[in-house]
Scaffold this motif. Structure first.
Motif, mmCIF file in Angstrom:
data_model
loop_
_atom_site.group_PDB
_atom_site.id
_atom_site.type_symbol
_atom_site.label_atom_id
_atom_site.label_comp_id
_atom_site.label_asym_id
_atom_site.label_seq_id
_atom_site.Cartn_x
_atom_site.Cartn_y
_atom_site.Cartn_z
ATOM 1 N N MET A 1 0.819 -1.199 0.000
ATOM 2 C CA MET A 1 0.000 0.000 0.000
ATOM 3 C C MET A 1 0.864 1.265 0.000
ATOM 4 S SD MET A 1 -2.978 1.229 -0.071
ATOM 5 C CE MET A 1 -3.884 2.658 0.327
ATOM 6 N N PHE A 2 1.976 1.220 0.770
ATOM 7 C CA PHE A 2 2.836 2.393 0.877
ATOM 8 C C PHE A 2 3.355 2.825 -0.489
ATOM 9 C CE2 PHE A 2 7.128 4.194 1.403
ATOM 10 C CZ PHE A 2 6.781 5.356 2.063
ATOM 11 N N TYR A 3 3.746 1.855 -1.333
ATOM 12 C CA TYR A 3 4.290 2.198 -2.651
ATOM 13 C C TYR A 3 3.250 2.899 -3.510
ATOM 14 C CZ TYR A 3 1.953 -1.919 -4.564
ATOM 15 O OH TYR A 3 1.016 -2.841 -4.959
ATOM 16 N N LYS A 4 1.959 2.573 -3.344
ATOM 17 C CA LYS A 4 0.915 3.262 -4.107
ATOM 18 C C LYS A 4 0.811 4.725 -3.689
ATOM 19 C CE LYS A 4 -1.772 -0.829 -5.142
ATOM 20 N NZ LYS A 4 -3.008 -1.552 -4.991
ATOM 21 N N VAL A 5 0.973 4.982 -2.410
ATOM 22 C CA VAL A 5 0.959 6.360 -1.914
ATOM 23 C C VAL A 5 2.158 7.119 -2.487
ATOM 24 C CG1 VAL A 5 1.145 7.811 0.160
ATOM 25 C CG2 VAL A 5 -0.284 5.748 0.187
ATOM 26 N N VAL A 6 3.317 6.469 -2.508
ATOM 27 C CA VAL A 6 4.521 7.100 -3.056
ATOM 28 C C VAL A 6 4.329 7.401 -4.541
ATOM 29 C CG1 VAL A 6 6.963 6.731 -3.610
ATOM 30 C CG2 VAL A 6 6.073 6.063 -1.359
ATOM 31 N N ILE A 7 3.803 6.452 -5.288
ATOM 32 C CA ILE A 7 3.586 6.664 -6.723
ATOM 33 C C ILE A 7 2.557 7.781 -6.939
ATOM 34 C CG2 ILE A 7 2.727 5.625 -8.857
ATOM 35 C CD1 ILE A 7 3.901 2.948 -7.828
ATOM 36 N N PHE A 8 1.486 7.786 -6.158
ATOM 37 C CA PHE A 8 0.487 8.844 -6.276
ATOM 38 C C PHE A 8 1.107 10.205 -5.956
ATOM 39 C CE2 PHE A 8 -3.164 11.386 -4.820
ATOM 40 C CZ PHE A 8 -3.941 11.293 -5.975
ATOM 41 N N PHE A 9 1.959 10.242 -4.927
ATOM 42 C CA PHE A 9 2.673 11.471 -4.572
ATOM 43 C C PHE A 9 3.563 11.927 -5.733
ATOM 44 C CE2 PHE A 9 6.301 13.614 -2.417
ATOM 45 C CZ PHE A 9 5.600 14.692 -1.905
ATOM 46 N N LEU A 10 4.213 10.982 -6.398
ATOM 47 C CA LEU A 10 5.038 11.322 -7.565
ATOM 48 C C LEU A 10 4.196 11.912 -8.693
ATOM 49 C CD1 LEU A 10 7.518 8.327 -7.791
ATOM 50 C CD2 LEU A 10 8.045 10.707 -7.260
ATOM 51 N N ILE A 11 3.004 11.370 -8.876
ATOM 52 C CA ILE A 11 2.105 11.919 -9.900
ATOM 53 C C ILE A 11 1.788 13.376 -9.590
ATOM 54 C CG2 ILE A 11 -0.221 11.766 -10.890
ATOM 55 C CD1 ILE A 11 -0.031 8.697 -10.458
ATOM 56 N N ILE A 12 1.469 13.646 -8.340
ATOM 57 C CA ILE A 12 1.147 15.022 -7.935
ATOM 58 C C ILE A 12 2.361 15.929 -8.120
ATOM 59 C CG2 ILE A 12 0.559 16.482 -5.954
ATOM 60 C CD1 ILE A 12 -1.166 14.083 -4.972
ATOM 61 N N ILE A 13 3.524 15.493 -7.646
ATOM 62 C CA ILE A 13 4.745 16.303 -7.789
ATOM 63 C C ILE A 13 5.057 16.550 -9.266
ATOM 64 C CG2 ILE A 13 7.259 16.279 -7.513
ATOM 65 C CD1 ILE A 13 6.857 14.870 -4.864
ATOM 66 N N SER A 14 4.896 15.517 -10.085
ATOM 67 C CA SER A 14 5.230 15.673 -11.503
ATOM 68 C C SER A 14 4.268 16.634 -12.204
ATOM 69 C CB SER A 14 5.260 14.322 -12.211
ATOM 70 O OG SER A 14 4.009 13.684 -12.157
ATOM 71 N N PHE A 15 3.010 16.654 -11.783
ATOM 72 C CA PHE A 15 2.078 17.638 -12.347
ATOM 73 C C PHE A 15 2.450 19.051 -11.908
ATOM 74 C CE2 PHE A 15 -1.018 14.129 -13.070
ATOM 75 C CZ PHE A 15 -1.223 14.372 -14.427
ATOM 76 N N VAL A 16 2.787 19.199 -10.636
ATOM 77 C CA VAL A 16 3.157 20.513 -10.113
ATOM 78 C C VAL A 16 4.414 21.034 -10.803
ATOM 79 C CG1 VAL A 16 3.976 21.733 -8.043
ATOM 80 C CG2 VAL A 16 2.030 20.182 -7.886
ATOM 81 N N THR A 17 5.405 20.159 -10.999
ATOM 82 C CA THR A 17 6.661 20.570 -11.630
ATOM 83 C C THR A 17 6.592 20.511 -13.160
ATOM 84 O OG1 THR A 17 7.589 18.337 -11.465
ATOM 85 C CG2 THR A 17 8.049 19.875 -9.642
ATOM 86 N N LYS A 18 5.419 20.139 -13.685
ATOM 87 C CA LYS A 18 5.182 20.072 -15.137
ATOM 88 C C LYS A 18 6.145 19.128 -15.842
ATOM 89 C CE LYS A 18 3.178 24.608 -15.149
ATOM 90 N NZ LYS A 18 3.326 26.004 -15.407
ATOM 91 N N ASN A 19 6.416 17.991 -15.201
ATOM 92 C CA ASN A 19 7.289 16.984 -15.786
ATOM 93 C C ASN A 19 6.404 15.905 -16.405
ATOM 94 O OD1 ASN A 19 9.001 14.753 -16.249
ATOM 95 N ND2 ASN A 19 10.456 15.561 -14.749
#
Length: 152
Positions: A1-19
């Protein structure tokens, strides 16, 4: 479950940083994790590095077939400082990368460190995780250093 939270967090960060590259990759991996199909996970793990390298090599070879570029001027460009340093660094980086691939396959701690470092570098620092671009960046710094030494 933790890895899904990390991946979801990466999605959010990547949208914010426009990557967009990290956004797409993280989103696809997130969907695959939700489906939890072991065959898909195995396929991605086994073949996507090679598939990515094929696409990268195709991108690198495009200048050879473009009408406005011919091979002769490109070979002549190796005779100046930028061309020579870029050629040497290109060879050195692919040799180092070959060693790095075998090093990664044999060591979980190295793999974890490289993955986390790459993710942070891409997501938060605007990095790009591709070897030829790294080689050109190293070549740029060497040329800049040589120019600075000989201009003084």
């Amino acid at each position: 479950m933790f890895y899904k939270v990390v991946i979801f967090f990466l999605i959010i960060i990547s949208f914010v940083t426009k990557n967009k590259n990290l956004s797409i990759a993280a989103f696809v991996i997130f969907v695959v994790s939700l489906i939890n199909n072991q065959k898909s996970i195995y396929f991605i793990e086994k073949y996507f590095l090679d598939i990515g390298m094929i696409f990268l090599m195709m991108w690198m070879l495009v200048p050879l077939i473009k009408a406005e570029n011919s091979l002769t001027p490109n070979i002549k460009s190796l005779l100046n400082l930028n061309g020579l340093v870029s050629f040497i660094v290109g060879v050195a980086v692919v040799m180092l990368a070959a060693q790095g691939v075998s090093f990664l396959k044999g060591s979980v701690d190295v793999l974890t460190g490289v993955i986390l470092g790459s993710i942070i570098g891409v997501a938060l620092l605007g990095g790009v995780p591709v070897g030829p671009l790294i080689a050109s960046g190293i070549a740029y710094e060497i040329v800049r250093l040589i120019n600075a030494i000989f201009k003084n």
